[in-house]
Design an enzyme around this catalytic site. Structure first.
Site, PDB file in Angstrom:
ATOM      1  CG  HIS A 112      -1.582 -27.009 -14.769  1.00  0.00           C
ATOM      2  ND1 HIS A 112      -2.490 -27.464 -13.843  1.00  0.00           N
ATOM      3  CD2 HIS A 112      -0.473 -26.658 -14.053  1.00  0.00           C
ATOM      4  CE1 HIS A 112      -1.975 -27.407 -12.628  1.00  0.00           C
ATOM      5  NE2 HIS A 112      -0.750 -26.911 -12.726  1.00  0.00           N
ATOM      6  CG  MET A 143       4.421 -20.439  -8.940  1.00  0.00           C
ATOM      7  SD  MET A 143       6.015 -21.221  -9.201  1.00  0.00           S
ATOM      8  CE  MET A 143       5.487 -22.700 -10.094  1.00  0.00           C
ATOM      9  CG  MET A 145       1.500 -23.490  -6.386  1.00  0.00           C
ATOM     10  SD  MET A 145       2.665 -24.090  -7.602  1.00  0.00           S
ATOM     11  CE  MET A 145       1.845 -23.544  -9.080  1.00  0.00           C
ATOM     12  CG  ASP A 167       1.259 -29.979 -11.030  1.00  0.00           C
ATOM     13  OD1 ASP A 167       2.224 -30.110 -11.787  1.00  0.00           O
ATOM     14  OD2 ASP A 167       0.797 -28.868 -10.689  1.00  0.00           O
TER      15      ASP A 167
HETATM   16  C1  DX5 Z   1       5.191 -27.035 -10.055  1.00  0.00           C
HETATM   17  C2  DX5 Z   1       3.991 -26.782 -10.934  1.00  0.00           C
HETATM   18  C3  DX5 Z   1       3.847 -27.732 -12.047  1.00  0.00           C
HETATM   19  C4  DX5 Z   1       5.002 -27.754 -13.020  1.00  0.00           C
HETATM   20  C5  DX5 Z   1       5.192 -29.174 -13.437  1.00  0.00           C
HETATM   21  O1  DX5 Z   1       5.109 -26.284  -8.912  1.00  0.00           O
HETATM   22  O2  DX5 Z   1       2.789 -26.806 -10.177  1.00  0.00           O
HETATM   23  O3  DX5 Z   1       2.603 -27.576 -12.722  1.00  0.00           O
HETATM   24  O4  DX5 Z   1       4.816 -26.963 -14.156  1.00  0.00           O
HETATM   25  O5  DX5 Z   1       6.349 -29.245 -14.213  1.00  0.00           O
HETATM   26  P1  DX5 Z   1       7.025 -30.635 -14.586  1.00  0.00           P
HETATM   27  O6  DX5 Z   1       6.041 -31.420 -15.397  1.00  0.00           O
HETATM   28  O7  DX5 Z   1       8.214 -30.197 -15.395  1.00  0.00           O
HETATM   29  O8  DX5 Z   1       7.393 -31.312 -13.298  1.00  0.00           O
HETATM   30 ZN    ZN Z   2       0.812 -26.841 -11.284  1.00  0.00          ZN
END
Ligand code: DX5
Ligand code: ZN
Length: 219
Positions: A32, A36, A67, A174
C-alpha cells in the site's frame, strides 16, 4: 481469506527495498503506497518517481492510495509508474465518474476512498463502475492514529450492501488497524486490511506480518 496491504508510510525509507521484501516474505498480499500532496491532506509524501522505483523492487501488486486534490491530473502518470490498484478520494475530485472511467480505461483496478465522516450514500451511482471501496478509519494524512469506532458500523453496512447488490466490489479499510483489533475488523467484512505503523515499527517486520495473517484468518 482476508488479505493485508502493509503501508510503507511507516517504513524506513533508507531501507525500503529490504522492508518490502520482508513483508512479502511474511505474506503481504499488496504493498500500500500513500501519496499525499500537502493540500488534500496536511502532509506530503512522494510522487511518481518513487512509485516507479518501488514497483521494480516489488513482486506483489501495488495498491496506490492517492490523497491528492484533483487526482484526474495524474492518473496516467501513476499507472505508468506501476499502480495495479489506483484509489482516489470521493472528496477530492469533482467528476468522480469521469475519473473512475479514466482509470478503468487503462485496464487496472479502480478504487474510491471515503473519509470517516463521508456517508456511504455517495457511492450509490458509482458501485457498478468501481472495483474497490477504501474506507478510511482515521482522517487521512498520518500513520499511527486511533481507529474511529463509527467506521465499524459503516463497514457492516457496506458489507451488507455489497453482498446483496455488488459482489464484484472489494472492501479495503485503512487507518488505526493493530494486531488487537484486526480480527474484529476482518470479521465485520473487510477484504483487505491496510496496516502501517503496527508492522513497520517492529524490528522483525516479517514475523509481525505473519502474525497479522494468522490472526485475521483464524476461525
Ligand atoms: C493514512 C494512510 C494510511 C496509513 C495507515 O492517511 O492512508 O495508509 O499509513 O497507518 P496506520 O496503520 O499506522 O494507521
Ligand atoms: Zn492509505
Amino acid at each position: 481469506m482476508v488479505k493485508i496491504a502493509p503501508s510503507i508510510l511507516s517504513a524506513d525509507f533508507l531501507n525500503l527495498k529490504n522492508e518490502i521484501e520482508e513483508v512479502i516474505k511474511g505474506g503481504a498480499d499488496y504493498i500500500h503506497v500513500d501519496v499525499m500532496d500537502g493540500n488534500y491532506v496536511p502532509n506530503l509524501t512522494f510522487g511518481m518517481p518513487v512509485v516507479k522505483s518501488i514497483k521494480k523492487a516489488c513482486s506483489i501488486p501495488l495498491d496506490v492510495h492517492l490523497m491528492i486534490d484533483k487526482p484526474e491530473r495524474y492518473i496516467d502518470e501513476f499507472i505508468d509508474a506501476g499502480a495495479d490498484i489506483l484509489t482516489i478520494h470521493y472528496e477530492a475530485t469533482t467528476h468522480l465518474h469521469r475519473t473512475i472511467q479514466l482509470i478503468k480505461s487503462k485496464g487496472i483496478l479502480a478504487g474510491v476512498s471515503l473519509n470517516p465522516a463521508t456517508s456511504l450514500d455517495v457511492l450509490e451511482y458509482i458501485y457498478e463502475d468501481i472495483d474497490l471501496v477504501l474506507l478510511m478509519s482515521v482522517n487521512p494524512g498520518f500513520g499511527g492514529q486511533t481507529f474511529i469506532k463509527a467506521v465499524e458500523r459503516k463497514l457492516k453496512e457496506l458489507r451488507k450492501n455489497i453482498d446483496n447488490n455488488y459482489p464484484h466490489v472489494l472492501i479495503e479499510i485503512d487507518g488505526g488497524i493493530k494486531l488487537d483489533n484486526a480480527k474484529n475488523i476482518a470479521d465485520l467484512g473487510a477484504d483487505i486490511l491496510v496496516i502501517g505503523s503496527d508492522i513497520f515499527s517492529y524490528n522483525d517486520i516479517r514475523s509481525r506480518t505473519e502474525q497479522f495473517k494468522l490472526v485475521i484468518n483464524n476461525n
